[in-house]
Design a protein around this motif. Structure first.
Motif, PDB file in Angstrom:
ATOM      1  N   ILE A   1      -1.798   6.916 -14.088  1.00 24.85           N
ATOM      2  CA  ILE A   1      -1.065   6.873 -12.818  1.00 24.85           C
ATOM      3  C   ILE A   1      -1.527   5.732 -11.919  1.00 24.85           C
ATOM      4  N   ASP A   2      -2.824   5.545 -11.748  1.00 26.98           N
ATOM      5  CA  ASP A   2      -3.294   4.447 -10.891  1.00 26.98           C
ATOM      6  C   ASP A   2      -2.902   3.086 -11.451  1.00 26.98           C
ATOM      7  N   ALA A   3      -2.979   2.944 -12.769  1.00 29.56           N
ATOM      8  CA  ALA A   3      -2.600   1.672 -13.381  1.00 29.56           C
ATOM      9  C   ALA A   3      -1.117   1.387 -13.166  1.00 29.56           C
ATOM     10  N   VAL A   4      -0.295   2.414 -13.248  1.00 31.71           N
ATOM     11  CA  VAL A   4       1.142   2.246 -12.996  1.00 31.71           C
ATOM     12  C   VAL A   4       1.362   1.845 -11.546  1.00 31.71           C
ATOM     13  N   ALA A   5       0.669   2.508 -10.621  1.00 31.33           N
ATOM     14  CA  ALA A   5       0.843   2.230  -9.192  1.00 31.33           C
ATOM     15  C   ALA A   5       0.462   0.787  -8.853  1.00 31.33           C
ATOM     16  N   TYR A   6      -0.563   0.268  -9.514  1.00 30.53           N
ATOM     17  CA  TYR A   6      -0.998  -1.103  -9.243  1.00 30.53           C
ATOM     18  C   TYR A   6      -0.295  -2.127 -10.130  1.00 30.53           C
ATOM     19  N   GLY A   7       0.538  -1.665 -11.053  1.00 29.23           N
ATOM     20  CA  GLY A   7       1.288  -2.576 -11.921  1.00 29.23           C
ATOM     21  C   GLY A   7       0.435  -3.178 -13.016  1.00 29.23           C
ATOM     22  N   ASN A   8      -0.648  -2.496 -13.385  1.00 28.15           N
ATOM     23  CA  ASN A   8      -1.564  -3.030 -14.392  1.00 28.15           C
ATOM     24  C   ASN A   8      -1.422  -2.380 -15.753  1.00 28.15           C
ATOM     25  N   LEU A   9      -0.488  -1.470 -15.926  1.00 32.30           N
ATOM     26  CA  LEU A   9      -0.349  -0.768 -17.193  1.00 32.30           C
ATOM     27  C   LEU A   9       0.384  -1.648 -18.192  1.00 32.30           C
TER      28      LEU A   9
ATOM     29  N   TRP B   1       0.830  -1.204   0.000  1.00 32.39           N
ATOM     30  CA  TRP B   1       0.000   0.000   0.000  1.00 32.39           C
ATOM     31  C   TRP B   1       0.865   1.255   0.000  1.00 32.39           C
ATOM     32  N   ASN B   2       1.916   1.271   0.820  1.00 34.75           N
ATOM     33  CA  ASN B   2       2.792   2.434   0.891  1.00 34.75           C
ATOM     34  C   ASN B   2       3.551   2.634  -0.417  1.00 34.75           C
ATOM     35  N   ASP B   3       3.988   1.565  -1.046  1.00 22.28           N
ATOM     36  CA  ASP B   3       4.671   1.672  -2.340  1.00 22.28           C
ATOM     37  C   ASP B   3       3.743   2.291  -3.380  1.00 22.28           C
ATOM     38  N   ARG B   4       2.477   1.837  -3.426  1.00 20.87           N
ATOM     39  CA  ARG B   4       1.514   2.409  -4.377  1.00 20.87           C
ATOM     40  C   ARG B   4       1.267   3.881  -4.070  1.00 20.87           C
ATOM     41  N   ARG B   5       1.150   4.220  -2.798  1.00 17.77           N
ATOM     42  CA  ARG B   5       0.906   5.601  -2.380  1.00 17.77           C
ATOM     43  C   ARG B   5       2.057   6.496  -2.805  1.00 17.77           C
ATOM     44  N   MET B   6       3.281   6.051  -2.577  1.00 14.55           N
ATOM     45  CA  MET B   6       4.458   6.848  -2.934  1.00 14.55           C
ATOM     46  C   MET B   6       4.602   6.994  -4.448  1.00 14.55           C
ATOM     47  N   THR B   7       4.286   5.934  -5.189  1.00 13.98           N
ATOM     48  CA  THR B   7       4.348   5.994  -6.647  1.00 13.98           C
ATOM     49  C   THR B   7       3.344   7.005  -7.178  1.00 13.98           C
ATOM     50  N   ARG B   8       2.095   6.927  -6.676  1.00 12.53           N
ATOM     51  CA  ARG B   8       1.073   7.888  -7.116  1.00 12.53           C
ATOM     52  C   ARG B   8       1.477   9.315  -6.780  1.00 12.53           C
ATOM     53  N   ALA B   9       1.997   9.537  -5.580  1.00 16.24           N
ATOM     54  CA  ALA B   9       2.397  10.885  -5.167  1.00 16.24           C
ATOM     55  C   ALA B   9       3.530  11.411  -6.055  1.00 16.24           C
ATOM     56  N   SER B  10       4.493  10.576  -6.344  1.00 17.37           N
ATOM     57  CA  SER B  10       5.619  10.997  -7.184  1.00 17.37           C
ATOM     58  C   SER B  10       5.163  11.344  -8.596  1.00 17.37           C
ATOM     59  N   LEU B  11       4.323  10.509  -9.173  1.00 13.78           N
ATOM     60  CA  LEU B  11       3.847  10.765 -10.531  1.00 13.78           C
ATOM     61  C   LEU B  11       2.913  11.966 -10.585  1.00 13.78           C
ATOM     62  N   ASN B  12       2.126  12.172  -9.551  1.00 11.99           N
ATOM     63  CA  ASN B  12       1.219  13.327  -9.530  1.00 11.99           C
ATOM     64  C   ASN B  12       1.970  14.646  -9.417  1.00 11.99           C
ATOM     65  N   ARG B  13       3.199  14.626  -8.912  1.00 13.60           N
ATOM     66  CA  ARG B  13       4.002  15.845  -8.825  1.00 13.60           C
ATOM     67  C   ARG B  13       4.581  16.255 -10.180  1.00 13.60           C
TER      68      ARG B  13
ATOM     69  N   GLY C   1       5.852   8.856 -21.492  1.00 17.33           N
ATOM     70  CA  GLY C   1       4.801   8.093 -22.164  1.00 17.33           C
ATOM     71  C   GLY C   1       3.583   7.813 -21.318  1.00 17.33           C
ATOM     72  N   LEU C   2       3.278   8.697 -20.372  1.00 11.75           N
ATOM     73  CA  LEU C   2       2.123   8.506 -19.501  1.00 11.75           C
ATOM     74  C   LEU C   2       1.175   9.699 -19.571  1.00 11.75           C
ATOM     75  N   THR C   3      -0.049   9.468 -19.151  1.00  7.52           N
ATOM     76  CA  THR C   3      -1.020  10.540 -18.953  1.00  7.52           C
ATOM     77  C   THR C   3      -1.473  10.472 -17.505  1.00  7.52           C
TER      78      THR C   3
END
Length: 65
Positions: A55-63, A27-39, A49-51
């Motif tokens: 971001i959520d798909a990247v955080a969950y590893g589903n992209l 959960w913390n890894d996903r939270r930190m990934t989302r926060a970093s990408l949102n910045r 290559g992202l929009t």
């Protein structure tokens, strides 16, 4: 003399400290990934290559690209 077995006959619930810690770490890894990408700016996201919608798909590893 017979040995006495004191083990509990209660079924295991499937929860363990290890699984709880693993869930919190994931959960913390996903939270930190989302926060970093949102910045990042839209331009910086485009450079990698992202929009914003990815971001959520990247955080969950589903992209899948």
């Amino acid at each position: 003399m017979a040995a006495i077995d004191y083990r509990s006959a209660a079924p295991k619930t499937g929860f363990s400290l290890q699984s709880i810690v693993g869930t919190l770490v994931a959960w913390n890894d996903r939270r930190m990934t989302r926060a970093s990408l949102n910045r990042l700016t839209a331009r910086e996201l485009d450079d990698i290559g992202l929009t914003r919608g990815d971001i959520d798909a990247v955080a969950y590893g589903n992209l899948i690209r």
